[in-house]
Structures are given as C-alpha cells and as structure tokens.
Design a protein around this motif. Sequence first.
Motif, PDB file in Angstrom:
ATOM      1  N   UNK A  20       0.847  -1.172   0.000  1.00 46.45           N
ATOM      2  CA  UNK A  20       0.000   0.000   0.000  1.00 46.45           C
ATOM      3  C   UNK A  20       0.888   1.229   0.000  1.00 46.45           C
ATOM      4  N   UNK A  21       0.401   2.337  -0.572  1.00 45.18           N
ATOM      5  CA  UNK A  21       1.228   3.539  -0.649  1.00 45.18           C
ATOM      6  C   UNK A  21       1.315   4.220   0.712  1.00 45.18           C
ATOM      7  N   UNK A  22       2.226   5.164   0.832  1.00 43.52           N
ATOM      8  CA  UNK A  22       2.291   5.922   2.071  1.00 43.52           C
ATOM      9  C   UNK A  22       1.159   6.944   2.121  1.00 43.52           C
ATOM     10  N   UNK A  23       0.880   7.587   0.998  1.00 42.11           N
ATOM     11  CA  UNK A  23      -0.205   8.569   0.914  1.00 42.11           C
ATOM     12  C   UNK A  23      -1.210   8.148  -0.139  1.00 42.11           C
ATOM     13  N   UNK A  24      -2.468   8.490   0.099  1.00 42.18           N
ATOM     14  CA  UNK A  24      -3.521   8.189  -0.875  1.00 42.18           C
ATOM     15  C   UNK A  24      -4.612   9.251  -0.778  1.00 42.18           C
ATOM     16  N   UNK A  25      -5.132   9.652  -1.946  1.00 44.79           N
ATOM     17  CA  UNK A  25      -6.246  10.604  -1.997  1.00 44.79           C
ATOM     18  C   UNK A  25      -7.589   9.895  -2.043  1.00 44.79           C
ATOM     19  N   UNK A  26      -7.555   8.563  -2.082  1.00 41.32           N
ATOM     20  CA  UNK A  26      -8.781   7.775  -2.166  1.00 41.32           C
ATOM     21  C   UNK A  26      -9.218   7.371  -0.763  1.00 41.32           C
ATOM     22  N   UNK A  27     -10.333   7.916  -0.269  1.00 42.09           N
ATOM     23  CA  UNK A  27     -10.772   7.567   1.091  1.00 42.09           C
ATOM     24  C   UNK A  27     -11.138   6.094   1.245  1.00 42.09           C
ATOM     25  N   UNK A  28     -11.483   5.443   0.142  1.00 39.11           N
ATOM     26  CA  UNK A  28     -11.833   4.018   0.203  1.00 39.11           C
ATOM     27  C   UNK A  28     -10.587   3.131   0.241  1.00 39.11           C
ATOM     28  N   UNK A  29      -9.434   3.669  -0.157  1.00 35.09           N
ATOM     29  CA  UNK A  29      -8.183   2.934  -0.134  1.00 35.09           C
ATOM     30  C   UNK A  29      -7.090   3.829   0.456  1.00 35.09           C
ATOM     31  N   UNK A  30      -7.142   4.057   1.750  1.00 34.09           N
ATOM     32  CA  UNK A  30      -6.179   4.974   2.372  1.00 34.09           C
ATOM     33  C   UNK A  30      -4.761   4.436   2.339  1.00 34.09           C
ATOM     34  N   UNK A  31      -3.802   5.342   2.368  1.00 33.06           N
ATOM     35  CA  UNK A  31      -2.405   4.963   2.464  1.00 33.06           C
ATOM     36  C   UNK A  31      -2.012   4.778   3.917  1.00 33.06           C
ATOM     37  N   UNK A  32      -0.769   4.390   4.120  1.00 31.36           N
ATOM     38  CA  UNK A  32      -0.300   4.128   5.476  1.00 31.36           C
ATOM     39  C   UNK A  32      -0.345   5.401   6.323  1.00 31.36           C
TER      40      UNK A  32
END
Length: 240
Positions: free
Chosen positions: A215-227
Amino acid sequence: MAKRQKPPTSKKQSTSWWVYLGFILIAVLIAWVLIRSYQSPDIVPASVEDSYREFPRGMTDEGFPYLGSLEAPLTLTIYEDFGCTNCKQLFEGVEPALLGSYVASGEVLLVVYTMAFVNSQSLPAAEAVECAREQDKFWEYRYVLFTHQGTNAFTRDNLINWAELLGLDRKAFANCFDQARYRSKVLTQSQISYQFGIQVTPTIELAGLRYEGWLPFDSDNPDQPGLHQIIEQALEKGKP
C-alpha cells in the motif's frame, strides 16, 4: 585425369549455419548477463549505517526485532518475506517515510516478523538475517537483502560476503549460517503466522487491523487509504 570437383554448398545450408551460430551467440550473451547480474557486489550501500543510527532498537518480549520507542502509542508490525517483491516495494517506497514521519517522532514502534515461504530465496535470507541479528546488525543486513533482491542471488557466498562488508565477524556469521542455527525458528514462525491468517506478504498489523499487500504511504482515495492516513486515524482514535 580430370580432378574431382567438390559439390557446391547450397545457399540454404550456409544460411542454416549462420542462424545456428546466431542462436549460440545469443545464448552465450544471455548467460553472460545472468552471471554478471548475480555476482556479489564489492560494496554495500554507503547509507545503510546512517539509515538506522538514530533509532532505538531491540527485541520485543515475543522475540521480534523492533525499531523506535517502546513508549510509542502505536505498534506497526510488518510480516515480510525476503523473496517477496511487494515487500521490497514497501521497504523502498513506503518505509523511509514511515521512519522519518512516525518512528523518529516516537509515535510508532516498528516491528518486523520474518517469514519464509515465497520462493527459494526466502529461507536462506531469513536465516542469514537472524545470524546478522546476533551481531546487532539485523536492520542493516535486512537493508542489504532488500537492496539486492532480484539482482544478486542469496547464495551462501553472497550472504557471507555482505555480512563481512557490513563489518560483521565473517567466521562467526558463516558458522551460524552453515549450522542452520535459525532454520527451525524461521520455519516455525512461518507456520504459526500462516495458521493465524497471515497468508500474504507483506501484511501490516496496526491497531488491531490487518492490511494485506503493498500500500502507498499517501492516498487521496478515502476508500483505499495509504499508510499515512491509516496511522493518523489510529492516532486520532487513541487520543483521550
């Protein structure tokens, strides 16, 4: 007396020989590339020592290596395998930000649980990193293993050479590895974790939840958050 003339060589036969020779040259070139790519490097990354120098380290009560403050409000456990390419991606693309943002600040304690079931490289690497831990170089040796995953084979010679280049006692490390001192431990860890539902590497455990795969450290997708988002949510929930 007339001289016997040699039968003319057909153009088709001559072409076949050139094609055959071409295949041989290609095969030799491929073999040379593979041999070169699996030669033991002369050095280990210069940054390896500095990557972990500032962090407290030790072993948890359960016997797993940790990095960071034991007073941290959150414990993040990574179940990983040195033969796993997604584990390498997590190590290279996510872990530096995790260390810099949360382990250094004392908010997260990082714990590593080593498994060995992905491929033939998994077990020797897992055994070797345990031998490095004997000389307090678990994290540095882990760094070297992931750095060379897929480029340099985890052969006995390479594993021992990397230990020596990290400043470990070569003879003590080689004895540890050759005696398979930690093979039973690694295999037992793998079996127990599998029985507890850890069937994918990497798997991250944090605040009672599991996250499988990279999983990424950051994510803009609230359904697939990053760490980063997962840790912030956990920290927020833990506030009085």
